[in-house]
Design a protein around this motif. Sequence first.
Motif, mmCIF file in Angstrom:
data_model
loop_
_atom_site.group_PDB
_atom_site.id
_atom_site.type_symbol
_atom_site.label_atom_id
_atom_site.label_comp_id
_atom_site.label_asym_id
_atom_site.label_seq_id
_atom_site.Cartn_x
_atom_site.Cartn_y
_atom_site.Cartn_z
ATOM 1 N N ALA A 205 3.380 6.166 2.001
ATOM 2 C CA ALA A 205 4.012 7.452 1.685
ATOM 3 C C ALA A 205 3.480 8.556 2.601
ATOM 4 O O ALA A 205 4.231 9.453 2.988
ATOM 5 C CB ALA A 205 3.775 7.805 0.222
ATOM 6 N N GLU A 206 2.204 8.475 2.959
ATOM 7 C CA GLU A 206 1.640 9.471 3.883
ATOM 8 C C GLU A 206 2.331 9.417 5.241
ATOM 9 O O GLU A 206 2.625 10.455 5.835
ATOM 10 C CB GLU A 206 0.130 9.256 4.052
ATOM 11 C CG GLU A 206 -0.664 9.767 2.873
ATOM 12 C CD GLU A 206 -2.158 9.780 3.150
ATOM 13 O OE1 GLU A 206 -2.562 10.016 4.314
ATOM 14 O OE2 GLU A 206 -2.917 9.549 2.194
ATOM 15 N N PHE A 207 2.606 8.210 5.739
ATOM 16 C CA PHE A 207 3.336 8.072 7.002
ATOM 17 C C PHE A 207 4.713 8.713 6.878
ATOM 18 O O PHE A 207 5.172 9.417 7.779
ATOM 19 C CB PHE A 207 3.502 6.596 7.378
ATOM 20 C CG PHE A 207 2.320 6.009 8.094
ATOM 21 C CD1 PHE A 207 2.307 5.917 9.475
ATOM 22 C CD2 PHE A 207 1.228 5.535 7.385
ATOM 23 C CE1 PHE A 207 1.226 5.366 10.138
ATOM 24 C CE2 PHE A 207 0.139 4.985 8.037
ATOM 25 C CZ PHE A 207 0.136 4.902 9.420
ATOM 26 N N ASP B 208 5.595 11.049 4.772
ATOM 27 C CA ASP B 208 5.404 12.500 4.654
ATOM 28 C C ASP B 208 5.227 13.149 6.029
ATOM 29 O O ASP B 208 5.548 14.317 6.217
ATOM 30 C CB ASP B 208 4.161 12.822 3.809
ATOM 31 C CG ASP B 208 4.370 12.528 2.327
ATOM 32 O OD1 ASP B 208 5.534 12.417 1.888
ATOM 33 O OD2 ASP B 208 3.356 12.409 1.615
ATOM 34 N N HIS B 209 4.689 12.391 6.966
ATOM 35 C CA HIS B 209 4.435 12.915 8.312
ATOM 36 C C HIS B 209 5.556 12.595 9.290
ATOM 37 O O HIS B 209 5.366 12.651 10.511
ATOM 38 C CB HIS B 209 3.083 12.420 8.831
ATOM 39 C CG HIS B 209 1.930 13.072 8.134
ATOM 40 N ND1 HIS B 209 1.358 12.544 6.995
ATOM 41 C CD2 HIS B 209 1.288 14.229 8.383
ATOM 42 C CE1 HIS B 209 0.398 13.352 6.588
ATOM 43 N NE2 HIS B 209 0.330 14.382 7.416
ATOM 44 N N ARG C 2 12.629 7.280 -2.003
ATOM 45 C CA ARG C 2 12.637 8.151 -0.821
ATOM 46 C C ARG C 2 13.884 7.950 0.030
ATOM 47 O O ARG C 2 13.938 8.381 1.178
ATOM 48 C CB ARG C 2 11.371 7.908 -0.002
ATOM 49 C CG ARG C 2 10.155 8.563 -0.646
ATOM 50 C CD ARG C 2 8.879 8.124 0.040
ATOM 51 N NE ARG C 2 7.741 8.890 -0.442
ATOM 52 C CZ ARG C 2 7.204 9.922 0.198
ATOM 53 N NH1 ARG C 2 7.710 10.349 1.332
ATOM 54 N NH2 ARG C 2 6.163 10.534 -0.303
ATOM 55 N N LYS D 80 0.848 -1.198 0.000
ATOM 56 C CA LYS D 80 0.000 0.000 0.000
ATOM 57 C C LYS D 80 0.882 1.246 0.000
ATOM 58 O O LYS D 80 1.032 1.932 1.012
ATOM 59 C CB LYS D 80 -0.964 -0.045 1.177
ATOM 60 C CG LYS D 80 -1.897 -1.247 1.047
ATOM 61 C CD LYS D 80 -3.049 -1.218 2.003
ATOM 62 C CE LYS D 80 -4.047 -2.272 1.549
ATOM 63 N NZ LYS D 80 -4.904 -2.806 2.508
ATOM 64 N N SER D 81 1.460 1.513 -1.163
ATOM 65 C CA SER D 81 2.465 2.572 -1.289
ATOM 66 C C SER D 81 1.940 3.948 -0.941
ATOM 67 O O SER D 81 2.624 4.722 -0.267
ATOM 68 C CB SER D 81 3.033 2.593 -2.706
ATOM 69 O OG SER D 81 3.600 1.347 -3.025
ATOM 70 N N ALA D 82 0.750 4.288 -1.407
ATOM 71 C CA ALA D 82 0.213 5.636 -1.183
ATOM 72 C C ALA D 82 0.009 5.900 0.306
ATOM 73 O O ALA D 82 0.397 6.949 0.818
ATOM 74 C CB ALA D 82 -1.097 5.824 -1.946
ATOM 75 N N GLU D 83 -0.583 4.912 1.001
ATOM 76 C CA GLU D 83 -0.814 5.073 2.438
ATOM 77 C C GLU D 83 0.521 5.144 3.189
ATOM 78 O O GLU D 83 0.688 5.950 4.104
ATOM 79 C CB GLU D 83 -1.655 3.917 2.986
ATOM 80 C CG GLU D 83 -3.083 3.891 2.459
ATOM 81 C CD GLU D 83 -3.256 2.972 1.259
ATOM 82 O OE1 GLU D 83 -2.349 2.911 0.396
ATOM 83 O OE2 GLU D 83 -4.319 2.324 1.171
#
Length: 112
Positions: free
Chosen positions: A16-18, A20-21, A54, A11-14
Amino acid sequence: ALAMDLARDGKSAELAEFLDHGLSVDVQDPDANTLLMLAAYKGQAGTVSMLIGRGANVDIRNGRDQSPLAGALFKGEDAVSALLVAAGADLDAGTPSARAAAAMFGREHLLG
């Protein structure tokens, strides 16, 4: 542990959010598996690619001295193996090394 599950499930998008935060791209679970290791072992090429993009360290070994590349080779995950080799993964690190794992499973061609 949610981030680890996201890595395993691709689940790359989810995930990536972690990141990002503020979650470290090289965070490790209690067995010293990184997000990259878990994604590599499960054949999640898209997630592996995102993590490499990343700045994930492709050579962090887990508590059993396995590298992500050796793990991918063991599981027959050719696409993931190719991504890790392209990212400069150490072919001689870990036990067994990626080079040894490739030889064991007839996958030397993946190492270039």
